[in-house]
Design a protein around this motif. Structure first.
Motif, PDB file in Angstrom:
ATOM      1  N   GLU A 203       0.543   5.662  -3.826  1.00 28.60           N
ATOM      2  CA  GLU A 203      -0.717   4.968  -4.105  1.00 28.60           C
ATOM      3  C   GLU A 203      -1.700   5.193  -2.957  1.00 28.60           C
ATOM      4  OE1 GLU A 203      -2.557   0.476  -4.593  1.00 28.60           O
ATOM      5  OE2 GLU A 203      -0.423   0.763  -5.000  1.00 28.60           O
ATOM      6  N   ASN A 204      -1.200   5.150  -1.742  1.00 24.18           N
ATOM      7  CA  ASN A 204      -2.051   5.382  -0.574  1.00 24.18           C
ATOM      8  C   ASN A 204      -2.679   6.770  -0.630  1.00 24.18           C
ATOM      9  OD1 ASN A 204      -3.183   4.909   2.034  1.00 24.18           O
ATOM     10  ND2 ASN A 204      -1.509   6.071   2.933  1.00 24.18           N
ATOM     11  N   TYR A 205      -1.911   7.756  -1.072  1.00 22.65           N
ATOM     12  CA  TYR A 205      -2.442   9.117  -1.190  1.00 22.65           C
ATOM     13  C   TYR A 205      -3.606   9.148  -2.178  1.00 22.65           C
ATOM     14  CZ  TYR A 205      -2.793  14.040  -2.335  1.00 22.65           C
ATOM     15  OH  TYR A 205      -3.266  15.302  -2.567  1.00 22.65           O
ATOM     16  N   PHE A 206      -3.458   8.479  -3.320  1.00 22.11           N
ATOM     17  CA  PHE A 206      -4.526   8.450  -4.316  1.00 22.11           C
ATOM     18  C   PHE A 206      -5.761   7.723  -3.785  1.00 22.11           C
ATOM     19  CE2 PHE A 206      -0.947   8.870  -7.513  1.00 22.11           C
ATOM     20  CZ  PHE A 206      -1.208  10.198  -7.759  1.00 22.11           C
ATOM     21  N   VAL A 207      -5.557   6.620  -3.095  1.00 18.37           N
ATOM     22  CA  VAL A 207      -6.688   5.877  -2.518  1.00 18.37           C
ATOM     23  C   VAL A 207      -7.378   6.725  -1.458  1.00 18.37           C
ATOM     24  CG1 VAL A 207      -7.306   3.839  -1.157  1.00 18.37           C
ATOM     25  CG2 VAL A 207      -5.697   3.618  -3.047  1.00 18.37           C
ATOM     26  N   LYS A 208      -6.590   7.450  -0.676  1.00 21.16           N
ATOM     27  CA  LYS A 208      -7.152   8.334   0.344  1.00 21.16           C
ATOM     28  C   LYS A 208      -8.012   9.423  -0.288  1.00 21.16           C
ATOM     29  CE  LYS A 208      -4.105   9.039   3.492  1.00 21.16           C
ATOM     30  NZ  LYS A 208      -3.021   9.553   4.339  1.00 21.16           N
ATOM     31  N   GLN A 209      -7.557   9.977  -1.399  1.00 20.01           N
ATOM     32  CA  GLN A 209      -8.346  10.996  -2.110  1.00 20.01           C
ATOM     33  C   GLN A 209      -9.636  10.394  -2.648  1.00 20.01           C
ATOM     34  OE1 GLN A 209      -7.730  14.277  -2.206  1.00 20.01           O
ATOM     35  NE2 GLN A 209      -6.046  13.798  -0.847  1.00 20.01           N
TER      36      GLN A 209
ATOM     37  N   LEU B 225      -9.836   7.044  10.811  1.00 22.52           N
ATOM     38  CA  LEU B 225     -10.343   5.730  10.421  1.00 22.52           C
ATOM     39  C   LEU B 225     -10.205   5.529   8.915  1.00 22.52           C
ATOM     40  CD1 LEU B 225     -11.875   3.126  11.239  1.00 22.52           C
ATOM     41  CD2 LEU B 225     -13.988   4.390  10.799  1.00 22.52           C
ATOM     42  N   PHE B 226     -10.575   6.526   8.133  1.00 20.81           N
ATOM     43  CA  PHE B 226     -10.482   6.398   6.686  1.00 20.81           C
ATOM     44  C   PHE B 226      -9.034   6.430   6.203  1.00 20.81           C
ATOM     45  CE2 PHE B 226     -14.987   6.925   6.844  1.00 20.81           C
ATOM     46  CZ  PHE B 226     -15.443   6.247   5.725  1.00 20.81           C
ATOM     47  N   ASP B 227      -8.142   7.071   6.948  1.00 24.85           N
ATOM     48  CA  ASP B 227      -6.717   6.975   6.630  1.00 24.85           C
ATOM     49  C   ASP B 227      -6.241   5.533   6.776  1.00 24.85           C
ATOM     50  OD1 ASP B 227      -6.540   9.656   6.080  1.00 24.85           O
ATOM     51  OD2 ASP B 227      -5.523  10.187   7.963  1.00 24.85           O
ATOM     52  N   GLU B 228      -6.688   4.877   7.837  1.00 26.41           N
ATOM     53  CA  GLU B 228      -6.328   3.474   8.036  1.00 26.41           C
ATOM     54  C   GLU B 228      -6.983   2.584   6.995  1.00 26.41           C
ATOM     55  OE1 GLU B 228      -4.124   1.658  10.008  1.00 26.41           O
ATOM     56  OE2 GLU B 228      -3.376   3.700  10.216  1.00 26.41           O
ATOM     57  N   TYR B 229      -8.213   2.888   6.617  1.00 27.54           N
ATOM     58  CA  TYR B 229      -8.869   2.138   5.536  1.00 27.54           C
ATOM     59  C   TYR B 229      -8.035   2.220   4.261  1.00 27.54           C
ATOM     60  CZ  TYR B 229     -13.375   1.605   8.027  1.00 27.54           C
ATOM     61  OH  TYR B 229     -14.360   1.269   8.907  1.00 27.54           O
ATOM     62  N   SER B 230      -7.586   3.422   3.929  1.00 27.99           N
ATOM     63  CA  SER B 230      -6.810   3.577   2.700  1.00 27.99           C
ATOM     64  C   SER B 230      -5.477   2.839   2.796  1.00 27.99           C
ATOM     65  CB  SER B 230      -6.585   5.053   2.374  1.00 27.99           C
ATOM     66  OG  SER B 230      -5.756   5.662   3.326  1.00 27.99           O
ATOM     67  N   THR B 231      -4.865   2.840   3.965  1.00 27.41           N
ATOM     68  CA  THR B 231      -3.609   2.110   4.143  1.00 27.41           C
ATOM     69  C   THR B 231      -3.825   0.614   3.969  1.00 27.41           C
ATOM     70  OG1 THR B 231      -2.795   3.810   5.651  1.00 27.41           O
ATOM     71  CG2 THR B 231      -1.693   1.685   5.738  1.00 27.41           C
ATOM     72  N   MET B 232      -4.881   0.089   4.583  1.00 32.10           N
ATOM     73  CA  MET B 232      -5.166  -1.338   4.467  1.00 32.10           C
ATOM     74  C   MET B 232      -5.542  -1.715   3.031  1.00 32.10           C
ATOM     75  SD  MET B 232      -4.553  -2.852   7.228  1.00 32.10           S
ATOM     76  CE  MET B 232      -3.359  -1.744   7.905  1.00 32.10           C
ATOM     77  N   MET B 233      -6.281  -0.845   2.356  1.00 34.08           N
ATOM     78  CA  MET B 233      -6.628  -1.118   0.961  1.00 34.08           C
ATOM     79  C   MET B 233      -5.377  -1.114   0.088  1.00 34.08           C
ATOM     80  SD  MET B 233     -10.141   1.043   0.486  1.00 34.08           S
ATOM     81  CE  MET B 233     -10.337   0.634  -1.236  1.00 34.08           C
ATOM     82  N   THR B 234      -4.475  -0.204   0.343  1.00 35.36           N
ATOM     83  CA  THR B 234      -3.241  -0.142  -0.442  1.00 35.36           C
ATOM     84  C   THR B 234      -2.413  -1.398  -0.231  1.00 35.36           C
ATOM     85  OG1 THR B 234      -3.224   2.268  -0.286  1.00 35.36           O
ATOM     86  CG2 THR B 234      -1.153   1.209  -0.855  1.00 35.36           C
ATOM     87  N   LYS B 235      -2.355  -1.883   1.007  1.00 32.48           N
ATOM     88  CA  LYS B 235      -1.559  -3.074   1.303  1.00 32.48           C
ATOM     89  C   LYS B 235      -2.182  -4.335   0.721  1.00 32.48           C
ATOM     90  CE  LYS B 235       0.401  -1.523   5.697  1.00 32.48           C
ATOM     91  NZ  LYS B 235       0.379  -1.739   7.158  1.00 32.48           N
ATOM     92  N   ASN B 236      -3.507  -4.434   0.733  1.00 31.99           N
ATOM     93  CA  ASN B 236      -4.152  -5.719   0.453  1.00 31.99           C
ATOM     94  C   ASN B 236      -4.948  -5.802  -0.840  1.00 31.99           C
ATOM     95  OD1 ASN B 236      -3.253  -6.772   2.949  1.00 31.99           O
ATOM     96  ND2 ASN B 236      -4.857  -5.624   3.980  1.00 31.99           N
ATOM     97  N   ALA B 237      -5.377  -4.710  -1.425  1.00 34.13           N
ATOM     98  CA  ALA B 237      -6.288  -4.768  -2.567  1.00 34.13           C
ATOM     99  C   ALA B 237      -5.587  -5.134  -3.865  1.00 34.13           C
ATOM    100  CB  ALA B 237      -7.031  -3.450  -2.730  1.00 34.13           C
ATOM    101  N   GLY B 238      -4.325  -4.835  -3.999  1.00 35.49           N
ATOM    102  CA  GLY B 238      -3.604  -5.176  -5.218  1.00 35.49           C
ATOM    103  C   GLY B 238      -4.009  -4.331  -6.412  1.00 35.49           C
ATOM    104  N   PHE B 239      -4.187  -3.037  -6.203  1.00 31.16           N
ATOM    105  CA  PHE B 239      -4.537  -2.155  -7.311  1.00 31.16           C
ATOM    106  C   PHE B 239      -3.442  -2.149  -8.379  1.00 31.16           C
ATOM    107  CE2 PHE B 239      -6.948   0.178  -3.894  1.00 31.16           C
ATOM    108  CZ  PHE B 239      -8.198  -0.218  -4.325  1.00 31.16           C
TER     109      PHE B 239
END
Length: 175
Positions: A118-124, A150-164
Motif C-alpha cells: 500500500e505504501n508503494y501505491f501511495v508513494k506512486q 521527505l515524500f517517502d516519509e509522507y507516504s509512510t505516515m499516510m499509509t499508517k494513519n489515513a486508513g485507506f
C-alpha cells in the motif's frame, strides 16, 4: 640468462629502493595480519564468554537494509486487540460479504508486507502529484534527494494513519 645477474641489474637501476619498498610492504602486511589475528581471537573469546557482538542480520529487521532511512512498518501494531481487528476503509465494505465477517491480524508479517505494498501505491500517487507542482527555480541534487526522502516519509505516515484500507484488502485476499 643468470637470475642473479638480472636481480643485481634491477637493484642497481632502482638504487636499492625496490628492496626497501618491498621490506616496508612486508612489515606493514605483517602488522596488519597480527592485528587481524588479535581481533579474531578477541571476537572468539567474547563469543565463548557470551559477550559477542551482534551481526547485521540481528540488527536490521527482515527485508530491510541496515541503515535504511525510512521508518517502515515493523512494530506499528503490537497490542492484543490488533490480532483480531476489523478491516477499515474500502476493505470494511467487502469483509462482510456472504455473511462472513473476516478479522485481520495486524501484527502478522503478511499484514506488514501488505502495508508496504500500500505504501508503494501511495508513494506512486504522491510522485505523480508532485509532478504537477510548478517550481520557481531549478533545484539541485541535494534538494531533490531531500524532497524524495521527505515524500517517502509522507507516504509512510499516510499509509499508517489515513486508513485507506488497501493493505486490509490485500491481506484479506491473501489469507
Amino acid at each position: 640468462m643468470n637470475v642473479g645477474l638480472v636481480s643485481n641489474s634491477f637493484s642497481s637501476i632502482t638504487n636499492g629502493n625496490g628492496a626497501l619498498s618491498s621490506a616496508k610492504t612486508n612489515a606493514e602486511n605483517s602488522k596488519f595480519m597480527n592485528l587481524l589475528k588479535s581481533m579474531q581471537e578477541k571476537s572468539e573469546n567474547e563469543i565463548e564468554a557470551g559477550k559477542g557482538s551482534l551481526s547485521s542480520s540481528q540488527i536490521s529487521a527482515n527485508g530491510r537494509l541496515n541503515g535504511d532511512y525510512t521508518s517502515g512498518f515493523a512494530g506499528v501494531y503490537n497490542s492484543e486487540k490488533d490480532r483480531q481487528s476489523n478491516p477499515v476503509g474500502a476493505a470494511a465494505n467487502q469483509s462482510g460479504v456472504h455473511g462472513v465477517s473476516k478479522k485481520i491480524d495486524r501484527t502478522s508479517e503478511l499484514y506488514e508486507k501488505s502495508m508496504e505494498l500500500e505504501n508503494y501505491f501511495v508513494k506512486q500517487m504522491l510522485s505523480e502529484m508532485r509532478k504537477t507542482v510548478m517550481k520557481s527555480k531549478d533545484s539541485d541534487f541535494a534538494q531533490q534527494t531531500y524532497e524524495d526522502m521527505l515524500f517517502d516519509e509522507y507516504s509512510t505516515m499516510m499509509t499508517k494513519n489515513a486508513g485507506f484500507g488497501l493493505a486490509d484488502q490485500i491481506y484479506l485476499s491473501l489469507v
